[in-house]
Enzyme design. Sequence first.
Site, PDB file in Angstrom:
ATOM      1  N   TYR A  92      84.379  16.206  35.891  1.00 22.56           N
ATOM      2  CA  TYR A  92      83.702  14.921  36.056  1.00 22.56           C
ATOM      3  C   TYR A  92      84.686  13.766  35.958  1.00 22.56           C
ATOM      4  O   TYR A  92      85.491  13.706  35.017  1.00 22.56           O
ATOM      5  CB  TYR A  92      82.630  14.780  34.984  1.00 22.56           C
ATOM      6  CG  TYR A  92      81.573  13.740  35.249  1.00 22.56           C
ATOM      7  CD1 TYR A  92      81.236  13.356  36.541  1.00 22.56           C
ATOM      8  CD2 TYR A  92      80.883  13.148  34.190  1.00 22.56           C
ATOM      9  CE1 TYR A  92      80.244  12.422  36.778  1.00 22.56           C
ATOM     10  CE2 TYR A  92      79.881  12.217  34.407  1.00 22.56           C
ATOM     11  CZ  TYR A  92      79.566  11.849  35.701  1.00 22.56           C
ATOM     12  OH  TYR A  92      78.580  10.916  35.925  1.00 22.56           O
ATOM     13  N   SER A 183      83.446  22.807  34.253  1.00 21.54           N
ATOM     14  CA  SER A 183      82.655  21.646  33.872  1.00 21.54           C
ATOM     15  C   SER A 183      81.886  21.122  35.090  1.00 21.54           C
ATOM     16  O   SER A 183      81.077  21.851  35.654  1.00 21.54           O
ATOM     17  CB  SER A 183      83.546  20.589  33.229  1.00 21.54           C
ATOM     18  OG  SER A 183      82.777  19.632  32.546  1.00 21.54           O
ATOM     19  N   GLN A 184      82.123  19.872  35.531  1.00 19.35           N
ATOM     20  CA  GLN A 184      81.490  19.458  36.782  1.00 19.35           C
ATOM     21  C   GLN A 184      81.859  20.429  37.891  1.00 19.35           C
ATOM     22  O   GLN A 184      81.025  20.786  38.728  1.00 19.35           O
ATOM     23  CB  GLN A 184      81.932  18.047  37.188  1.00 19.35           C
ATOM     24  CG  GLN A 184      81.382  17.619  38.537  1.00 19.35           C
ATOM     25  CD  GLN A 184      81.920  16.288  39.013  1.00 19.35           C
ATOM     26  OE1 GLN A 184      81.190  15.308  39.051  1.00 19.35           O
ATOM     27  NE2 GLN A 184      83.193  16.238  39.387  1.00 19.35           N
ATOM     28  N   ASP A 273      80.683  24.685  22.474  1.00 24.05           N
ATOM     29  CA  ASP A 273      80.771  23.595  23.441  1.00 24.05           C
ATOM     30  C   ASP A 273      79.738  22.516  23.108  1.00 24.05           C
ATOM     31  O   ASP A 273      78.533  22.754  23.203  1.00 24.05           O
ATOM     32  CB  ASP A 273      80.531  24.144  24.847  1.00 24.05           C
ATOM     33  CG  ASP A 273      80.927  23.164  25.946  1.00 24.05           C
ATOM     34  OD1 ASP A 273      80.947  21.949  25.688  1.00 24.05           O
ATOM     35  OD2 ASP A 273      81.205  23.636  27.072  1.00 24.05           O
ATOM     36  N   HIS A 302      84.614  22.984  24.845  1.00 23.69           N
ATOM     37  CA  HIS A 302      84.851  22.534  26.218  1.00 23.69           C
ATOM     38  C   HIS A 302      86.353  22.354  26.401  1.00 23.69           C
ATOM     39  O   HIS A 302      86.868  21.232  26.414  1.00 23.69           O
ATOM     40  CB  HIS A 302      84.096  21.232  26.443  1.00 23.69           C
ATOM     41  CG  HIS A 302      83.668  20.990  27.845  1.00 23.69           C
ATOM     42  ND1 HIS A 302      82.598  21.640  28.428  1.00 23.69           N
ATOM     43  CD2 HIS A 302      84.158  20.167  28.803  1.00 23.69           C
ATOM     44  CE1 HIS A 302      82.442  21.211  29.667  1.00 23.69           C
ATOM     45  NE2 HIS A 302      83.377  20.327  29.920  1.00 23.69           N
TER      46      HIS A 302
END
Length: 319
Positions: A92, A183-184, A273, A302
């Site tokens: 992101y 992630s994203q 996370d 994360h």
Amino acid sequence: MPLIDMPLKELYMYQGRNPRPADFDVYWVRAIAEMKAIDPQIELIPSDFQVPHADCFDLYFTGVSGARIYAKYIRPKHVITPHPAVVQFHGYSGSSQDWTDKLSYALLGFSVLSMDCRGQGGRSEDVGGVKGTTYRGHIIRGLNDHPDKLLYRQIYLDAAQLAGIAMEMPEVDPERVGVMGSSQGGGLTIACAALEPRIKRLAPVYPFLSDYLRVWEMDQAKDAYFELEYYFRNFDPQHVREDEIFMKLGYIDIQHLAERIQGEVLMGVGLMDTICPPSTQFATYNKLTSNKKLEIYPDFGHENLPKFNDKALQFLLGL
């Protein structure tokens, strides 16, 4: 082991909290039809960065709403064609970053495509055109407009369109295309393989963009999900529209797309996370119906998951 979420046994049974709109399938059929009707006007421009064993290109194409989308494209030299390809997606707010971290796949005979998400840290355009706020993030962009204006609808379609472009390249075997990201990038990996079902293998890591209502109920609308808090505080401070808002977010909730995936999945998750809570990731994983495997890291959040990149590479070598 400390817990920040459900016990593992419960995570494997969890089916998500965010509602699925009744017209979800119709919504995405319409979106895919819009994407396929576009003339992508593909440009391949030799990059200033070049290496002996591969050709490097700046790739541009036109996505939905007329935005020009950018991706790095690396085509290996002196390999059998058609050959496999891997499409990569970034985290992101970031970008496709340097060429060098893609060269290992090119050395192994893959074409590599790495997309810049529109309006984030790279070269892709965000052409705007929505009612309401455009501040504090992409999840909420378009939330006060028609559901077709949700920005992640456009980004998901960009991801699927790029995979389709890869499959049409004469040097690529369309039956041997994989996708990956963290992630994203993990969320886009899921969305891409759902909207382009010819994807054969996918390797998402702690996917973002899943189960927004669960994030909210856990009081984890922070960091990557902070814009949810921003939206409520500024546009619905008494939560009069809460049900409506989470229903609309359901259109861009990857857990509802997961069942469309036909490719084989290798997914990584860290049980500590706090950015993308484990339960939100399991909401997506548990809805996958294709062959799948989950690599669990109990003490990791994360962050880099040791040896997962090596496992993903070996997994994608099976294309």
